[in-house]
Design a protein around this motif. Structure first.
Motif, PDB file in Angstrom:
ATOM      1  N   ASP A  25      49.655  41.702 -18.458  1.00  0.00           N
ATOM      2  CA  ASP A  25      49.705  42.910 -17.636  1.00  0.00           C
ATOM      3  C   ASP A  25      50.003  44.148 -18.465  1.00  0.00           C
ATOM      4  N   THR A  26      50.673  43.940 -19.609  1.00  0.00           N
ATOM      5  CA  THR A  26      51.036  45.070 -20.455  1.00  0.00           C
ATOM      6  C   THR A  26      50.126  45.172 -21.671  1.00  0.00           C
ATOM      7  N   PHE A  27      49.024  44.415 -21.659  1.00  0.00           N
ATOM      8  CA  PHE A  27      48.105  44.429 -22.794  1.00  0.00           C
ATOM      9  C   PHE A  27      47.551  45.834 -23.014  1.00  0.00           C
ATOM     10  N   ASP A  28      47.515  46.280 -24.265  1.00  0.00           N
ATOM     11  CA  ASP A  28      47.004  47.602 -24.597  1.00  0.00           C
ATOM     12  C   ASP A  28      45.605  47.460 -25.183  1.00  0.00           C
ATOM     13  N   ILE A  29      44.638  48.093 -24.555  1.00  0.00           N
ATOM     14  CA  ILE A  29      43.256  48.010 -25.012  1.00  0.00           C
ATOM     15  C   ILE A  29      43.113  48.488 -26.445  1.00  0.00           C
ATOM     16  N   ASN A  30      44.033  49.324 -26.918  1.00  0.00           N
ATOM     17  CA  ASN A  30      43.944  49.812 -28.288  1.00  0.00           C
ATOM     18  C   ASN A  30      44.019  48.670 -29.298  1.00  0.00           C
ATOM     19  N   ILE A  31      44.715  47.593 -28.964  1.00  0.00           N
ATOM     20  CA  ILE A  31      44.795  46.436 -29.857  1.00  0.00           C
ATOM     21  C   ILE A  31      43.406  45.818 -30.017  1.00  0.00           C
ATOM     22  N   GLU A  32      42.707  45.699 -28.896  1.00  0.00           N
ATOM     23  CA  GLU A  32      41.367  45.125 -28.911  1.00  0.00           C
ATOM     24  C   GLU A  32      40.392  46.047 -29.652  1.00  0.00           C
ATOM     25  N   LEU A  33      40.516  47.334 -29.429  1.00  0.00           N
ATOM     26  CA  LEU A  33      39.657  48.290 -30.108  1.00  0.00           C
ATOM     27  C   LEU A  33      39.909  48.281 -31.611  1.00  0.00           C
ATOM     28  N   ASP A  34      41.156  48.047 -32.013  1.00  0.00           N
ATOM     29  CA  ASP A  34      41.475  47.980 -33.441  1.00  0.00           C
ATOM     30  C   ASP A  34      40.705  46.861 -34.124  1.00  0.00           C
ATOM     31  N   SER A  35      40.505  45.750 -33.411  1.00  0.00           N
ATOM     32  CA  SER A  35      39.726  44.644 -33.968  1.00  0.00           C
ATOM     33  C   SER A  35      38.283  45.067 -34.209  1.00  0.00           C
ATOM     34  N   VAL A  36      37.722  45.811 -33.255  1.00  0.00           N
ATOM     35  CA  VAL A  36      36.347  46.297 -33.403  1.00  0.00           C
ATOM     36  C   VAL A  36      36.265  47.313 -34.536  1.00  0.00           C
ATOM     37  N   LYS A  37      37.279  48.166 -34.655  1.00  0.00           N
ATOM     38  CA  LYS A  37      37.296  49.160 -35.737  1.00  0.00           C
ATOM     39  C   LYS A  37      37.177  48.494 -37.095  1.00  0.00           C
ATOM     40  N   LYS A  38      37.889  47.391 -37.272  1.00  0.00           N
ATOM     41  CA  LYS A  38      37.845  46.686 -38.556  1.00  0.00           C
ATOM     42  C   LYS A  38      36.443  46.157 -38.835  1.00  0.00           C
ATOM     43  N   GLN A  39      35.775  45.675 -37.792  1.00  0.00           N
ATOM     44  CA  GLN A  39      34.407  45.192 -37.957  1.00  0.00           C
ATOM     45  C   GLN A  39      33.459  46.342 -38.309  1.00  0.00           C
ATOM     46  N   ILE A  40      33.629  47.475 -37.644  1.00  0.00           N
ATOM     47  CA  ILE A  40      32.762  48.629 -37.911  1.00  0.00           C
ATOM     48  C   ILE A  40      32.974  49.129 -39.340  1.00  0.00           C
ATOM     49  N   GLN A  41      34.212  49.151 -39.777  1.00  0.00           N
ATOM     50  CA  GLN A  41      34.514  49.654 -41.126  1.00  0.00           C
ATOM     51  C   GLN A  41      33.843  48.799 -42.201  1.00  0.00           C
ATOM     52  N   LEU A  42      33.587  47.533 -41.890  1.00  0.00           N
ATOM     53  CA  LEU A  42      32.939  46.627 -42.841  1.00  0.00           C
ATOM     54  C   LEU A  42      31.413  46.591 -42.667  1.00  0.00           C
ATOM     55  N   CYS A  43      30.904  47.330 -41.709  1.00  0.00           N
ATOM     56  CA  CYS A  43      29.479  47.298 -41.397  1.00  0.00           C
ATOM     57  C   CYS A  43      28.644  47.779 -42.593  1.00  0.00           C
ATOM     58  N   SER A  44      27.509  47.129 -42.801  1.00  0.00           N
ATOM     59  CA  SER A  44      26.594  47.518 -43.883  1.00  0.00           C
ATOM     60  C   SER A  44      25.144  47.410 -43.411  1.00  0.00           C
ATOM     61  N   LYS A  45      24.915  47.796 -42.160  1.00  0.00           N
ATOM     62  CA  LYS A  45      23.601  47.582 -41.541  1.00  0.00           C
ATOM     63  C   LYS A  45      22.536  48.582 -41.981  1.00  0.00           C
ATOM     64  N   CYS A  46      22.952  49.754 -42.447  1.00  0.00           N
ATOM     65  CA  CYS A  46      21.941  50.751 -42.811  1.00  0.00           C
ATOM     66  C   CYS A  46      22.350  51.490 -44.075  1.00  0.00           C
ATOM     67  N   SER A  47      21.464  52.333 -44.563  1.00  0.00           N
ATOM     68  CA  SER A  47      21.675  53.030 -45.832  1.00  0.00           C
ATOM     69  C   SER A  47      22.846  54.006 -45.801  1.00  0.00           C
ATOM     70  N   LEU A  48      23.242  54.468 -44.600  1.00  0.00           N
ATOM     71  CA  LEU A  48      24.368  55.400 -44.516  1.00  0.00           C
ATOM     72  C   LEU A  48      25.658  54.773 -45.029  1.00  0.00           C
ATOM     73  N   CYS A  49      25.748  53.450 -44.956  1.00  0.00           N
ATOM     74  CA  CYS A  49      26.956  52.757 -45.404  1.00  0.00           C
ATOM     75  C   CYS A  49      27.167  52.895 -46.914  1.00  0.00           C
ATOM     76  N   GLU A  50      26.104  53.279 -47.636  1.00  0.00           N
ATOM     77  CA  GLU A  50      26.185  53.429 -49.085  1.00  0.00           C
ATOM     78  C   GLU A  50      26.662  54.817 -49.506  1.00  0.00           C
ATOM     79  N   LEU A  51      26.697  55.747 -48.560  1.00  0.00           N
ATOM     80  CA  LEU A  51      27.179  57.088 -48.869  1.00  0.00           C
ATOM     81  C   LEU A  51      28.679  57.030 -49.161  1.00  0.00           C
ATOM     82  N   LYS A  52      29.121  57.663 -50.228  1.00  0.00           N
ATOM     83  CA  LYS A  52      30.519  57.514 -50.667  1.00  0.00           C
ATOM     84  C   LYS A  52      31.511  57.914 -49.579  1.00  0.00           C
ATOM     85  N   GLU A  53      31.159  58.926 -48.786  1.00  0.00           N
ATOM     86  CA  GLU A  53      32.072  59.373 -47.730  1.00  0.00           C
ATOM     87  C   GLU A  53      32.282  58.315 -46.657  1.00  0.00           C
ATOM     88  N   ASN A  54      31.354  57.360 -46.563  1.00  0.00           N
ATOM     89  CA  ASN A  54      31.444  56.320 -45.538  1.00  0.00           C
ATOM     90  C   ASN A  54      32.053  55.028 -46.051  1.00  0.00           C
TER      91      ASN A  54
END
Length: 222
Positions: A25-54
């Motif tokens: 009942d007290t679960f915070d969706i931010n915990i679940e979103l944090d898991s997705v954030k980690k996956q996105i940060q590791l994403c390498s699906k397109c050429s933009l991921c090679e840009l140093k800023e990313n």
């Protein structure tokens, strides 16, 4: 809506996370979103991921800019703002979208659209809602060019996954381009559009009251 194989794999990974971290009942969706954030940060699906800023780099504000919780109570209705993609200019070491650069900024003196966005929300009728802001494409582009259709296609499943997790009462597209991309993909959610805060900056300070009024009008829709 047809789900891609990539999307299904992302959901499988998330379900594995949920099995180890069951909701309460007290679960915070931010915990679940944090898991997705980690996956996105590791994403390498397109050429933009090679840009140093990313790419994550120690001591730099480099990496993909991710969903940002502007205000969270867990008791109010939730609004998700969605932009197209982040600027190549980075200010936040925590890599949150639309963070701004100056906490002392005012509506008479501000430097970035992130600052203007925050200040206008603070003046609006929705300031106490649960507010999140994100982008369709989580990577910046060289010279702040417009993301290509390939970039959008490679990244769209991430925002759809975040929408499914967050289940916002209202999705607010920042600009016409974002609205045209999302309107047919989130048919089970209320969706509308307002100016992007950068558009408000280009129009000049005289347009700020109108932008705040656009934010106020969201209360009638949510």
């Amino acid at each position: 809506m047809k789900r891609s194989i990539r999307y299904k794999m992302q959901m499988k990974s998330l379900n594995e996370f949920n099995s180890k971290h069951p909701r309460t009942d007290t679960f915070d969706i931010n915990i679940e979103l944090d898991s997705v954030k980690k996956q996105i940060q590791l994403c390498s699906k397109c050429s933009l991921c090679e840009l140093k800023e990313n790419k994550i780099s120690s001591g730099e504000c480099f990496g993909k800019l991710l969903i940002n919780c502007l205000h969270r109570t867990r008791f109010n209705k939730t609004i998700l703002f969605v932009g197209q993609n982040p600027s190549i200019n980075r200010f936040d070491s925590q890599l949150r979208a639309f963070t701004g650069v100056d906490k002392l900024a005012t509506l008479d003196k501000f430097k970035t659209s992130g600052d203007l966005f925050r200040l206008c929300i603070e003046k609006s009728l929705i300031k106490d809602y649960d507010l999140y802001v994100d982008n369709i494409v989580h990577c910046s582009t060289s010279n702040n060019d417009v993301p290509t259709q390939e970039h959008i296609d490679k990244c769209i499943d991430w925002i759809l996954l975040e929408i499914e997790l967050l289940s916002p009462d209202l999705i607010v597209c920042l600009g016409n381009v974002v609205f045209d991309i999302l309107k047919d993909k989130v048919s089970t959610h209320k969706i509308t559009k307002i100016w992007h805060p950068a558009a408000c900056m280009h129009k000049g300070k005289d347009s700020i009251p109108e932008f705040i009024e656009q934010l106020n009008n969201l209360k009638k829709i949510v």
